[in-house]
Structure formats: structure tokens, C-alpha cells
Write an enzyme that holds these catalytic residues in place. Structure first.
Site, PDB file in Angstrom:
ATOM      1  N   GLU A   1       1.131  -1.010  -0.124  1.00 41.97           N
ATOM      2  CA  GLU A   1       0.200   0.145  -0.017  1.00 41.97           C
ATOM      3  C   GLU A   1       0.645   1.466  -0.006  1.00 41.97           C
ATOM      4  OE1 GLU A   1      -0.678   2.393   2.842  1.00 41.97           O
ATOM      5  OE2 GLU A   1      -0.346   1.056   4.608  1.00 41.97           O
TER       6      GLU A   1
ATOM      7  N   LYS B   1      -5.279  10.939  -0.432  1.00 38.27           N
ATOM      8  CA  LYS B   1      -5.535   9.081   0.210  1.00 38.27           C
ATOM      9  C   LYS B   1      -6.906   9.260   0.378  1.00 38.27           C
ATOM     10  CE  LYS B   1      -6.561   7.709   5.142  1.00 38.27           C
ATOM     11  NZ  LYS B   1      -5.609   8.232   6.135  1.00 38.27           N
TER      12      LYS B   1
ATOM     13  N   VAL C   1      -4.978   0.956   3.127  1.00 30.39           N
ATOM     14  CA  VAL C   1      -4.909  -0.735   3.113  1.00 30.39           C
ATOM     15  C   VAL C   1      -6.531  -1.066   3.291  1.00 30.39           C
ATOM     16  CG1 VAL C   1      -5.986  -2.774   4.447  1.00 30.39           C
ATOM     17  CG2 VAL C   1      -4.052  -0.592   5.447  1.00 30.39           C
TER      18      VAL C   1
ATOM     19  N   SER D   1     -12.674   3.315  11.286  1.00 29.30           N
ATOM     20  CA  SER D   1     -11.365   2.653   9.040  1.00 29.30           C
ATOM     21  C   SER D   1     -12.521   2.161   9.012  1.00 29.30           C
ATOM     22  CB  SER D   1     -10.147   2.607   9.537  1.00 29.30           C
ATOM     23  OG  SER D   1     -10.099   2.153   8.430  1.00 29.30           O
TER      24      SER D   1
ATOM     25  N   LYS E   1      -3.144   0.466  14.149  1.00 26.41           N
ATOM     26  CA  LYS E   1      -1.976   1.108  14.962  1.00 26.41           C
ATOM     27  C   LYS E   1      -2.381   1.485  16.071  1.00 26.41           C
ATOM     28  CE  LYS E   1      -2.353   3.703  11.388  1.00 26.41           C
ATOM     29  NZ  LYS E   1      -3.110   2.824  10.152  1.00 26.41           N
TER      30      LYS E   1
HETATM   31  N1  PSU Z   1       0.061   1.495   8.794  1.00 28.09           N
HETATM   32  C1  PSU Z   1       0.841   2.271   8.512  1.00 28.09           C
HETATM   33  N2  PSU Z   1       0.946   3.889   8.451  1.00 28.09           N
HETATM   34  C2  PSU Z   1      -0.165   4.446   8.296  1.00 28.09           C
HETATM   35  C3  PSU Z   1      -0.714   3.443   7.278  1.00 28.09           C
HETATM   36  C4  PSU Z   1      -1.004   2.077   7.696  1.00 28.09           C
HETATM   37  O1  PSU Z   1       2.421   1.795   9.090  1.00 28.09           O
HETATM   38  O2  PSU Z   1       0.456   5.616   7.260  1.00 28.09           O
HETATM   39  C5  PSU Z   1      -2.734   4.172   7.067  1.00 28.09           C
HETATM   40  C6  PSU Z   1      -3.003   2.311   6.452  1.00 28.09           C
HETATM   41  O3  PSU Z   1      -2.758   2.794   5.157  1.00 28.09           O
HETATM   42  C7  PSU Z   1      -4.246   2.427   6.729  1.00 28.09           C
HETATM   43  C8  PSU Z   1      -4.706   3.335   6.822  1.00 28.09           C
HETATM   44  O4  PSU Z   1      -4.941   1.928   5.595  1.00 28.09           O
HETATM   45  O5  PSU Z   1      -3.503   4.788   6.889  1.00 28.09           O
HETATM   46  C9  PSU Z   1      -6.177   4.358   7.673  1.00 28.09           C
HETATM   47  O6  PSU Z   1      -5.980   5.478   7.877  1.00 28.09           O
HETATM   48  P1  PSU Z   1      -7.635   5.988   8.576  1.00 28.09           P
HETATM   49  O7  PSU Z   1      -7.419   5.733  10.028  1.00 28.09           O
HETATM   50  O8  PSU Z   1      -7.912   6.908   7.639  1.00 28.09           O
HETATM   51  O9  PSU Z   1      -9.372   4.692   7.720  1.00 28.09           O
HETATM   52 MN    MN Z   2     -11.204   8.029  10.032  1.00 25.55          MN
END
Ligand code: PSU
Ligand code: MN
Length: 321
Positions: free
Chosen positions: A35, A96, A116, A150, A169
Site C-alpha cells: 500500500e 489519500k 489498506v 476506519s 495502529k
Molecule cells: N500503516 C502504517 N502507516 C499508515 C497506515 C498503515 O504503518 O499510515 C495507513 C494505512 O494505509 C491504513 C490507513 O489503511 O493508515 C488507515 O487510515 P484511516 O484510519 O483514516 O482509515
Molecule cells: Mn477515520
């Protein structure tokens, strides 16, 4: 380089597979999707560009072909070349994209890094069955009120790929993230661990029910899952390397501070995850970045070995059932 084959897939927009990825898929060689949100929005420039190249190199070392995925000029690239990856690392205007954003971005002809959710969707449509990331998205703290959950979770429920990660995370509400994954029917496999890793640390205190001792065992569980015709992804949880993990107390203090600053500054929505990761990098003097890079490299290696085991899936060693 530069030679892209335009492949028209049923029910999808056209994707541009790099010649290398196209050849590997045709020959049924193992391919790992990478990704790009982590590159464009998760790590600081110029380290992110180096990391993208290092991750591709690590996949190759393990005997698989890397397919870095992103959208450039409205084209969905499966296997990005170096100039495209460099631009993703350097250009703050790269958007993004989660899965729902893709249609509008393709139609406008924009550039976007894929999360992802979006990467998994594109990989599955292109015939790539393993995706590597750092950590999946999940339920943000307070998500039971804000509903900031997410779209990765929903995508995992309905996209038949394997996603290798170091858990979700650590900036997230991990117990609620596990609850949602259970509700959505997404299986989690602990690679050599019965604990959900917490991204910067190997442990979280949260149990995983299913442990696989190595990549071959993971592949057996993935093949068995698929044989049931379930549409959900399989999430393989690979703890960060011991040498790179951070102290649990230090991490949780940093995260508490970053979260309260984000609340004070009114950061929310899709900007929140990148903002928090950048703030943690600053506050820790780069320690979080070092751990993030180490776990990414470990994850892409595991993903490559699983992709290989899945391709050997007809052999009795892997199939085993
Ligand atoms: N893993 C990491 N750093 C990141 C991400 C994942 O080590 O920046 C990204 C991935 O692309 C994941 C996204 O899908 O963060 C999730 O963002 P959100 O919480 O806005 O859905
Ligand atoms: Mn979000």
C-alpha cells in the site's frame, strides 16, 4: 520500466499492471501488494521514498514480486515505477484514497495513495492474494461516539485477500477494534504469538484465539478459510521485531499527548491518522519512524513467504488437510 499493459477486468475500471507484475501473475509466481498511504501520508520525506524501495527489495529477496499500488492521473497502477513512487513520497498533493474514494479520483484523473481498504480491493481484483502494510486502521478512541471507524475494517469483511500487519495502529482503541473485526467475521492469525500486537510493541494484553507457528501454517489456515468460500480477508498479525519495539509506557504517554493535541486542534476524519503519526515522529525524535520501518520490512517479508506458500498450496506440506 514504463511499459504498462492495460488490462480490462470484468466489473472494474481498467488497471495498469506493470510488465513485471503482469508476467508474474500469468506465470502464477508469488506477488505481494504494497500500500502507498504509509509512504505518502504515514512516513516523513525523504525517508518514505527510501523505505518504499527497501520494501520492494525485501519482497524480492524473499522470492516474490512486489506490486506497489497507487493511482496516478486517474490510472490505477499495480506495480508503480520509481518516478511514480518518488512523487508519492515528495508531493503533499497526493490524496489519500480509501475504497470509496477511488471512483471519483479515477474519473477526475487525480493522484492518490491507497489505504489498506483500497489496496486490498485493487489487489483482489487484479488477482493478487497477499497485501502487506504496517498496521490496519480501526476504531479511534471515542469511536463509539464519533463513529470514526476506519473503512479498512469494513473492507476486510468483504475482500478475499490476506493482509499482513503488526496489528492495528496503537493510536486506536484496540479492544474495540478487535470486537468490530469479530462482528464482521474477519479472522486473525497470530504469527508465533497469542497476543494482538500493538504496532510499536509486541504485546497489548489482548488475546488472539488462533496461533500459527510459521508462514506455512498460516497458508494452510488461509487455504482452509478460502475453501469455505468466505469472502472475508484473513489478517496475519506479525509482532514488530523485538530489537525495534518501543517501551509500552513511553508509547502510551506519547499517544495520550498526541491524541489530546489533536483534539485541541480539531483534527479529525481522514487527516487524523497521518497527523498523529507525524506528531509521534516529532515527539519521539524519530523513534516511532524507526519502529514503523522495521515492522514494515518484517511484514513484507512475512507476506512474501506466505505468498510463496500459497502458490505451493497444492503440495501436501502446505495443504495438510
Ligand atoms: N500503516 C502504517 N502507516 C499508515 C497506515 C498503515 O504503518 O499510515 C495507513 C494505512 O494505509 C491504513 C490507513 O489503511 O493508515 C488507515 O487510515 P484511516 O484510519 O483514516 O482509515
Ligand atoms: Mn477515520
Amino acid at each position: 520500466m514504463g511499459l504498462h499493459l492495460r488490462v480490462h477486468l470484468p466489473m472494474t475500471n481498467s488497471f495498469e499492471l506493470s510488465a513485471e507484475v503482469e508476467a508474474a501473475l500469468t506465470a502464477r509466481q508469488p506477488v505481494v501488494a504494497l500500500e502507498t498511504t504509509v509512504i505518502a501520508h504515514g512516513l516523513p520525506y525523504p525517508r518514505n521514498v527510501e523505505v518504499a524501495a527497501e520494501l520492494e527489495g525485501a519482497v524480492r529477496e524473499e522470492g516474490a514480486v512486489p506490486a506497489t499500488i497507487g493511482v496516478v492521473g486517474g490510472d490505477v497502477l499495480v506495480g508503480m515505477d520509481e518516478p511514480a513512487i518518488d512523487r508519492f513520497g515528495a508531493d503533499a498533493d497526493v490524496l489519500k484514497a480509501s475504497a470509496r474514494d477511488l471512483g471519483a479520483i479515477i474519473a477526475r484523473g487525480d493522484a492518490a495513495a491507497t489505504t489498506v481498504a483500497a489496496t486490498s480491493l485493487i489487489a483482489a481484483r487484479a488477482g493478487i492474494d497477499v497485501v502487506a502494510t504496517g498496521g490496519i486502521g480501526g476504531v479511534h478512541p471515542g469511536g463509539e461516539g464519533s463513529l470514526d471507524i476506519s473503512a479498512d475494517l469494513n473492507a476486510l469483511a468483504s475482500t478475499p485477500v490476506t493482509v499482513v500487519c503488526a496489528g492495528a495502529k496503537a493510536i486506536l482503541d484496540l479492544p474495540r477494534t478487535l470486537e468490530v473485526l469479530e462482528t464482521l467475521g474477519v479472522p486473525l492469525l497470530g504469527l508465533g504469538t497469542d497476543e494482538f500486537p500493538a504496532f510499536y510493541t509486541r504485546t497489548s494484553g489482548l488475546r488472539l484465539e488462533h496461533v500459527v507457528e510459521d508462514e506455512d501454517a498460516a497458508a494452510r489456515a488461509i487455504l482452509a478459510h478460502r475453501s469455505l468460500d468466505l469472502r472475508s480477508a484473513v489478517v496475519v498479525c506479525n509482532p514488530p521485531p523485538a530489537a525495534a519495539e518501543m517501551d509500552r509506557v513511553v508509547v502510551s504517554e506519547l499517544i495520550d499527548r498526541a491524541l489530546s493535541e489533536a483534539a485541541d486542534e480539531g483534527v479529525s476524519g481522514k487527516a487524523l491518522t497521518p497527523w498523529l503519526l507525524a506528531r509521534l515522529a516529532e515527539m519521539s525524535d524519530g523513534d516511532t519512524v524507526r519502529t514503523n520501518v522495521a515492522l514494515l520490512e518484517s511484514n513484507v517479508r512475512v507476506a512474501a513467504r506466505i505468498a510463496r506458500a500459497l502458490r505451493e498450496g497444492d503440495s501436501p506440506k502446505v495443504r495438510g488437510f
